[in-house]
Write a protein that holds these residues in place. Structure first.
Motif, PDB file in Angstrom:
ATOM      1  N   MET A 296       0.850  -1.173   0.000  1.00 56.61           N
ATOM      2  CA  MET A 296       0.000   0.000   0.000  1.00 56.61           C
ATOM      3  C   MET A 296       0.896   1.236   0.000  1.00 56.61           C
ATOM      4  N   PRO A 297       0.564   2.205  -0.842  1.00 56.69           N
ATOM      5  CA  PRO A 297       1.338   3.452  -0.844  1.00 56.69           C
ATOM      6  C   PRO A 297       1.171   4.204   0.471  1.00 56.69           C
ATOM      7  N   SER A 298       2.170   4.972   0.840  1.00 57.71           N
ATOM      8  CA  SER A 298       2.064   5.781   2.047  1.00 57.71           C
ATOM      9  C   SER A 298       1.571   7.184   1.727  1.00 57.71           C
ATOM     10  N   LEU A 299       1.377   7.463   0.434  1.00 55.47           N
ATOM     11  CA  LEU A 299       0.885   8.768   0.007  1.00 55.47           C
ATOM     12  C   LEU A 299      -0.012   8.588  -1.211  1.00 55.47           C
ATOM     13  N   PHE A 300      -1.194   9.154  -1.148  1.00 53.16           N
ATOM     14  CA  PHE A 300      -2.129   9.138  -2.273  1.00 53.16           C
ATOM     15  C   PHE A 300      -2.349  10.576  -2.723  1.00 53.16           C
ATOM     16  N   HIS A 301      -2.350  10.790  -4.012  1.00 47.12           N
ATOM     17  CA  HIS A 301      -2.602  12.125  -4.549  1.00 47.12           C
ATOM     18  C   HIS A 301      -4.071  12.237  -4.920  1.00 47.12           C
ATOM     19  N   THR A 302      -4.739  13.277  -4.380  1.00 49.00           N
ATOM     20  CA  THR A 302      -6.144  13.519  -4.683  1.00 49.00           C
ATOM     21  C   THR A 302      -6.287  14.944  -5.190  1.00 49.00           C
ATOM     22  N   SER A 303      -7.445  15.270  -5.738  1.00 44.62           N
ATOM     23  CA  SER A 303      -7.661  16.630  -6.237  1.00 44.62           C
ATOM     24  C   SER A 303      -7.687  17.657  -5.104  1.00 44.62           C
ATOM     25  N   GLN A 304      -7.925  17.208  -3.867  1.00 44.51           N
ATOM     26  CA  GLN A 304      -7.922  18.109  -2.717  1.00 44.51           C
ATOM     27  C   GLN A 304      -6.525  18.266  -2.123  1.00 44.51           C
ATOM     28  N   GLY A 305      -5.597  17.421  -2.531  1.00 42.84           N
ATOM     29  CA  GLY A 305      -4.234  17.471  -2.022  1.00 42.84           C
ATOM     30  C   GLY A 305      -3.753  16.083  -1.655  1.00 42.84           C
ATOM     31  N   PRO A 306      -2.480  15.970  -1.266  1.00 43.79           N
ATOM     32  CA  PRO A 306      -1.932  14.663  -0.909  1.00 43.79           C
ATOM     33  C   PRO A 306      -2.499  14.154   0.413  1.00 43.79           C
ATOM     34  N   VAL A 307      -2.757  12.852   0.469  1.00 50.46           N
ATOM     35  CA  VAL A 307      -3.239  12.190   1.682  1.00 50.46           C
ATOM     36  C   VAL A 307      -2.143  11.228   2.140  1.00 50.46           C
ATOM     37  N   GLN A 308      -1.643  11.449   3.345  1.00 51.83           N
ATOM     38  CA  GLN A 308      -0.590  10.614   3.906  1.00 51.83           C
ATOM     39  C   GLN A 308      -1.226   9.490   4.720  1.00 51.83           C
ATOM     40  N   VAL A 309      -0.691   8.282   4.586  1.00 55.98           N
ATOM     41  CA  VAL A 309      -1.177   7.117   5.331  1.00 55.98           C
ATOM     42  C   VAL A 309      -0.046   6.613   6.226  1.00 55.98           C
ATOM     43  N   THR A 310      -0.330   6.496   7.511  1.00 58.18           N
ATOM     44  CA  THR A 310       0.659   5.966   8.448  1.00 58.18           C
ATOM     45  C   THR A 310      -0.012   4.979   9.392  1.00 58.18           C
TER      46      THR A 310
ATOM     47  N   GLU B 145      -9.441   5.104  -3.761  1.00 56.55           N
ATOM     48  CA  GLU B 145     -10.838   5.517  -3.583  1.00 56.55           C
ATOM     49  C   GLU B 145     -11.112   5.918  -2.130  1.00 56.55           C
ATOM     50  N   VAL B 146     -10.591   5.158  -1.168  1.00 59.30           N
ATOM     51  CA  VAL B 146     -10.765   5.499   0.249  1.00 59.30           C
ATOM     52  C   VAL B 146     -10.089   6.842   0.535  1.00 59.30           C
ATOM     53  N   ALA B 147      -8.893   7.048  -0.001  1.00 61.94           N
ATOM     54  CA  ALA B 147      -8.180   8.309   0.199  1.00 61.94           C
ATOM     55  C   ALA B 147      -8.943   9.480  -0.414  1.00 61.94           C
ATOM     56  N   LYS B 148      -9.501   9.284  -1.609  1.00 62.40           N
ATOM     57  CA  LYS B 148     -10.279  10.351  -2.257  1.00 62.40           C
ATOM     58  C   LYS B 148     -11.519  10.696  -1.443  1.00 62.40           C
ATOM     59  N   GLN B 149     -12.208   9.672  -0.948  1.00 61.77           N
ATOM     60  CA  GLN B 149     -13.411   9.903  -0.145  1.00 61.77           C
ATOM     61  C   GLN B 149     -13.051  10.645   1.144  1.00 61.77           C
ATOM     62  N   PHE B 150     -11.972  10.223   1.810  1.00 63.00           N
ATOM     63  CA  PHE B 150     -11.529  10.904   3.027  1.00 63.00           C
ATOM     64  C   PHE B 150     -11.198  12.362   2.738  1.00 63.00           C
ATOM     65  N   ALA B 151     -10.438  12.625   1.677  1.00 61.71           N
ATOM     66  CA  ALA B 151     -10.049  13.998   1.339  1.00 61.71           C
ATOM     67  C   ALA B 151     -11.269  14.861   1.072  1.00 61.71           C
ATOM     68  N   HIS B 152     -12.240  14.326   0.354  1.00 60.27           N
ATOM     69  CA  HIS B 152     -13.471  15.067   0.054  1.00 60.27           C
ATOM     70  C   HIS B 152     -14.209  15.421   1.342  1.00 60.27           C
TER      71      HIS B 152
END
Length: 66
Positions: A1-15, A53-60
């Motif tokens: 799993m990536p530790s960083l996802f890029h979304t239209s709202q900005g980068p989402v960091q996963v730790t 998709e989870v990262a995008k939903q969280f960012a939104h």
């Protein structure tokens, strides 16, 4: 799993982190304005597969909260 996802709202960091009950979990963090340095995070159980998709939903949801 990536530790960083890029979304239209900005980068989402996963730790891997601990929630308020000290249980291990995934923490997703978005810092929409790096100049202020504060952001929004949310905890997910380790069983959750964190995908783009989870990262995008969280960012939104986080941007709507702000």
């Amino acid at each position: 799993m990536p530790s960083l996802f890029h979304t239209s709202q900005g980068p989402v960091q996963v730790t891997k982190s601990r929630n308020h009950d000290l249980q291990e979990c995934w923490e997703l963090l978005i810092i929409p304005n790096p100049e202020t340095g504060w952001g929004v995070s949310q905890f997910y159980p380790l069983e959750t597969e964190i995908t783009q998709e989870v990262a995008k939903q969280f960012a939104h949801e986080a941007i709507k909260f702000l």
